[in-house]
Design an enzyme around this catalytic site. Structure first.
Site, PDB file in Angstrom:
ATOM      1  CB  VAL A  22      -0.948  -0.012   1.221  1.00 48.13           C
ATOM      2  CG1 VAL A  22      -1.715   1.295   1.343  1.00 48.13           C
ATOM      3  CG2 VAL A  22      -1.906  -1.187   1.136  1.00 48.13           C
ATOM      4  CG  LEU A 171      -3.697  -1.559  -2.904  1.00 49.98           C
ATOM      5  CD1 LEU A 171      -2.922  -2.847  -3.009  1.00 49.98           C
ATOM      6  CD2 LEU A 171      -2.737  -0.393  -3.113  1.00 49.98           C
ATOM      7  CB  CYS A 283      -5.367  -8.726   2.570  1.00 48.38           C
ATOM      8  SG  CYS A 283      -3.982  -7.695   2.082  1.00 48.38           S
ATOM      9  NE  ARG A 350       3.076 -10.827   2.530  1.00 47.57           N
ATOM     10  CZ  ARG A 350       2.848  -9.522   2.646  1.00 47.57           C
ATOM     11  NH1 ARG A 350       2.876  -8.952   3.822  1.00 47.57           N
ATOM     12  NH2 ARG A 350       2.590  -8.795   1.575  1.00 47.57           N
TER      13      ARG A 350
HETATM   14  C1  UGA Z   1      -7.622  -8.355  -1.072  1.00 49.82           C
HETATM   15  C2  UGA Z   1      -8.852  -7.543  -1.492  1.00 49.82           C
HETATM   16  O1  UGA Z   1      -9.371  -8.086  -2.700  1.00 49.82           O
HETATM   17  C3  UGA Z   1      -8.484  -6.074  -1.694  1.00 49.82           C
HETATM   18  O2  UGA Z   1      -9.646  -5.325  -2.008  1.00 49.82           O
HETATM   19  C4  UGA Z   1      -7.867  -5.547  -0.393  1.00 49.82           C
HETATM   20  O3  UGA Z   1      -7.475  -4.194  -0.516  1.00 49.82           O
HETATM   21  C5  UGA Z   1      -6.659  -6.391  -0.058  1.00 49.82           C
HETATM   22  O4  UGA Z   1      -7.051  -7.773   0.101  1.00 49.82           O
HETATM   23  C6  UGA Z   1      -6.091  -5.859   1.236  1.00 49.82           C
HETATM   24  O5  UGA Z   1      -6.771  -5.915   2.253  1.00 49.82           O
HETATM   25  O6  UGA Z   1      -5.005  -5.282   1.214  1.00 49.82           O
HETATM   26  P1  UGA Z   1      -5.543  -9.394  -2.367  1.00 49.82           P
HETATM   27  O7  UGA Z   1      -5.157 -10.024  -1.076  1.00 49.82           O
HETATM   28  O8  UGA Z   1      -4.511  -8.703  -3.172  1.00 49.82           O
HETATM   29  O9  UGA Z   1      -6.703  -8.316  -2.149  1.00 49.82           O
HETATM   30  O10 UGA Z   1      -6.122 -10.561  -3.287  1.00 49.82           O
HETATM   31  P2  UGA Z   1      -7.538 -11.013  -3.852  1.00 49.82           P
HETATM   32  O11 UGA Z   1      -7.620 -10.695  -5.289  1.00 49.82           O
HETATM   33  O12 UGA Z   1      -8.651 -10.563  -2.994  1.00 49.82           O
HETATM   34  O13 UGA Z   1      -7.383 -12.602  -3.717  1.00 49.82           O
HETATM   35  C7  UGA Z   1      -7.221 -13.181  -2.440  1.00 49.82           C
HETATM   36  C8  UGA Z   1      -7.175 -14.679  -2.558  1.00 49.82           C
HETATM   37  O14 UGA Z   1      -8.441 -15.211  -2.905  1.00 49.82           O
HETATM   38  C9  UGA Z   1      -6.209 -15.231  -3.604  1.00 49.82           C
HETATM   39  O15 UGA Z   1      -5.506 -16.322  -3.050  1.00 49.82           O
HETATM   40  C10 UGA Z   1      -7.097 -15.680  -4.736  1.00 49.82           C
HETATM   41  O16 UGA Z   1      -6.528 -16.742  -5.481  1.00 49.82           O
HETATM   42  C11 UGA Z   1      -8.322 -16.135  -3.970  1.00 49.82           C
HETATM   43  N1  UGA Z   1      -9.567 -16.093  -4.754  1.00 49.82           N
HETATM   44  C12 UGA Z   1     -10.051 -14.922  -5.225  1.00 49.82           C
HETATM   45  C13 UGA Z   1     -10.274 -17.275  -4.983  1.00 49.82           C
HETATM   46  O17 UGA Z   1      -9.856 -18.371  -4.550  1.00 49.82           O
HETATM   47  N2  UGA Z   1     -11.448 -17.218  -5.669  1.00 49.82           N
HETATM   48  C14 UGA Z   1     -11.945 -16.060  -6.161  1.00 49.82           C
HETATM   49  O18 UGA Z   1     -13.039 -16.091  -6.770  1.00 49.82           O
HETATM   50  C15 UGA Z   1     -11.236 -14.890  -5.930  1.00 49.82           C
END
Ligand code: UGA
Length: 458
Positions: A22, A171, A283, A350
């Protein structure tokens, strides 16, 4: 050292404390928009890297923009706050809030940043800067922890000697810069109108001519919105993974189609319904645990939140159990794990599903080879020394009895039946991220098990 030519009108300079995803992305973006920015990062190696124009994280577009703003003198990274508050209009706190020993977040970095800001304010002659808490914190933290620390260290009172608000960040890793350049919403929590108005004006100038939907509320509401958003996203993922387990038990089930059907209901929507090995990263799991600890502290039932975490953990174990069933025993078997990052587009490992899957495979006696296009170095710190790091997906498959896709990198979707058959000792795949079309692979004699799909449905 700063060039004054490109400054955003009305803002002299901004300080960002913490150069994680961030903080660094925000710093680079602000500097690129003509805001003189000082990024304070206590890790000297990381700060030095940034000053040399090298991005410490893998994020699309970030290395190029970082180099540019360093060259232009719009961004400076340093290890101490020092006198940077002199003349600073806004100070963003973007330090980490990792899970602490009690399951709730460890707020020590937020407290330390607040104390440093307070001490720097005590030594500052001019101005009443706006302090913005961007770190993810439980409801009540900004007003009941950050504010008193700054007040007592600075001798100033909130609303006069400084202003304070919460402004959670939404983000996503992998698209961090793009999400910062074009956010879909801004949430601001403040007790005093002066604080929220100042931040609203800053963002209006930053994003104009775009008008970003903005919600102004209390600090606790803003803090809760952030935790609840991530928990809800995690809920959607665990829900579809529960459904995926049901699909596997049917003779013709496929969670991809069920998710598509669910997503057609506009009240549900199609996003975050991708079944697979579940959510990882820095996150979603952490914020869910933080919300669970906060929920428990308020005497509210935590069983829904626990179920989300349990289903997520189970997805990782189930895939290894499936591997064991397919091979009889894992002892001495060569298993290729494709993908280490917690999702594509990042080198972050992580709480990645891959790490738990690999540890569980090793615990059951398998020999593990792994591949990831960018995350190998980060994974080395977490994994057992016996793991073999392959330089390509093909190398990783070499001599394997079984392959598991743990991250949906696009290159794994384009693995051809020919490559798989010539490389693997036994052409057997578990698609943990549902990236492969099983039909042509099965037709070529490769056995594919896809999470969320009954074998008969292929
Ligand atoms: C997440 C949130 O989406 C952001 O909005 C937030 O700002 C961020 O955390 C944070 O708190 O800083 P992020 O951790 O970058 O973002 O990743 P995501 O895109 O949310 O994916 C998280 C996990 O869920 C990944 O392992 C992804 O593979 C998994 N996922 C995502 C699934 O298994 N299925 C889905 O349909 C979507």
């Amino acid at each position: 050292m700063f060039s004054a030519s490109k400054m955003l009108p009305g803002v002299r300079s901004v300080v960002v404390i913490g150069a994680g995803y961030v903080g660094l992305t925000l710093s680079v973006f602000l500097a690129s928009r003509g805001v003189r920015t000082v990024c304070v990062e206590r890790d000297a190696e990381r700060a030095g890297k940034i000053m040399r124009g090298h991005s410490p994280i893998h994020e699309e577009g970030l290395p190029e923009l970082l180099k540019k703003v360093i060259r232009e003198g719009m961004l400076e990274a340093r290890t101490e706050l020092g006198d940077t508050l002199e003349g600073a209009d806004i100070v963003f706190i973007t330090v980490g809030t990792p899970t602490g020993s009690n399951g709730g977040p460890d707020l020590s970095q937020v407290e330390e940043a607040s104390r440093q800001i307070g001490e720097a304010l005590a030594a500052t002659k001019r101005g009443s800067p706006l302090i913005v808490v961007k770190s993810t914190v439980p409801p009540g933290t900004t007003w009941n922890i950050v504010r008193p620390i700054i007040e007592s260290a600075s001798g100033r009172s909130c609303g006069e000697g400084f202003h304070l608000c919460v402004n959670p960040e939404f983000l996503r890793e992998g698209s961090a810069l793009q999400d910062t350049i074009t956010p879909d919403r801004i949430v601001i929590g403040a007790k005093h109108g002066v604080a929220s108005e100042k931040l609203v004006r800053f963002y209006e100038a930053l994003y104009q001519p775009a008008k970003i939907p903005t919600l102004i509320t209390t600090p606790s509401n803003a803090e809760l919105i952030k935790l609840a958003t991530n928990a809800f996203l995690a809920l959607k993922i665990s829900f579809i993974n529960l459904i995926s387990q049901l699909c596997e038990s049917l003779e013709d089930g496929d969670v991809g189609v069920v998710a598509e059907g669910l997503g057609l209901d506009p009240r549900i929507g199609p996003l975050f319904l991708r079944a697979g090995l579940g959510f990882g990263g820095s996150c979603l799991p952490k914020d869910l645990r933080a919300l669970k600890a906060f929920t428990s502290s308020r005497g509210v039932d935590i069983s829904l939140l626990e179920a989300i975490l349990n289903i997520n953990r189970a997805q990782r174990i189930r895939v290894v159990e499936r591997a064991e069933r397919l091979l009889g025993s894992l002892a001495g078997k060569r298993v290729a794990v494709l993908g280490l990052a917690f999702k594509p587009g990042t080198d972050d490992v992580r709480e990645a599903a891959s790490i738990d899957v690999i540890r569980e495979l090793l615990a059951r006696g398998a020999e593990v080879s792994v591949h990831d296009p960018v995350a190998t170095e980060n994974a080395r710190n977490l994994l057992d020394k016996t793991v073999h790091y392959a330089s390509s997906a093909e190398d990783c498959l070499d001599g394997a009895d079984l392959a598991i896709i743990a991250t949906e990198w696009p290159e794994y979707a384009s693995l051809t039946p020919n490559k798989i058959k010539t490389k693997m000792r036994n052409p057997l795949l578990i698609d943990g991220r549902r990236v492969l079309n099983p039909q042509p692979l099965e037709e070529a004699g490769i056995k594919v098990y896809t999470v969320g799909r009954s074998s008969e449905a292929v």
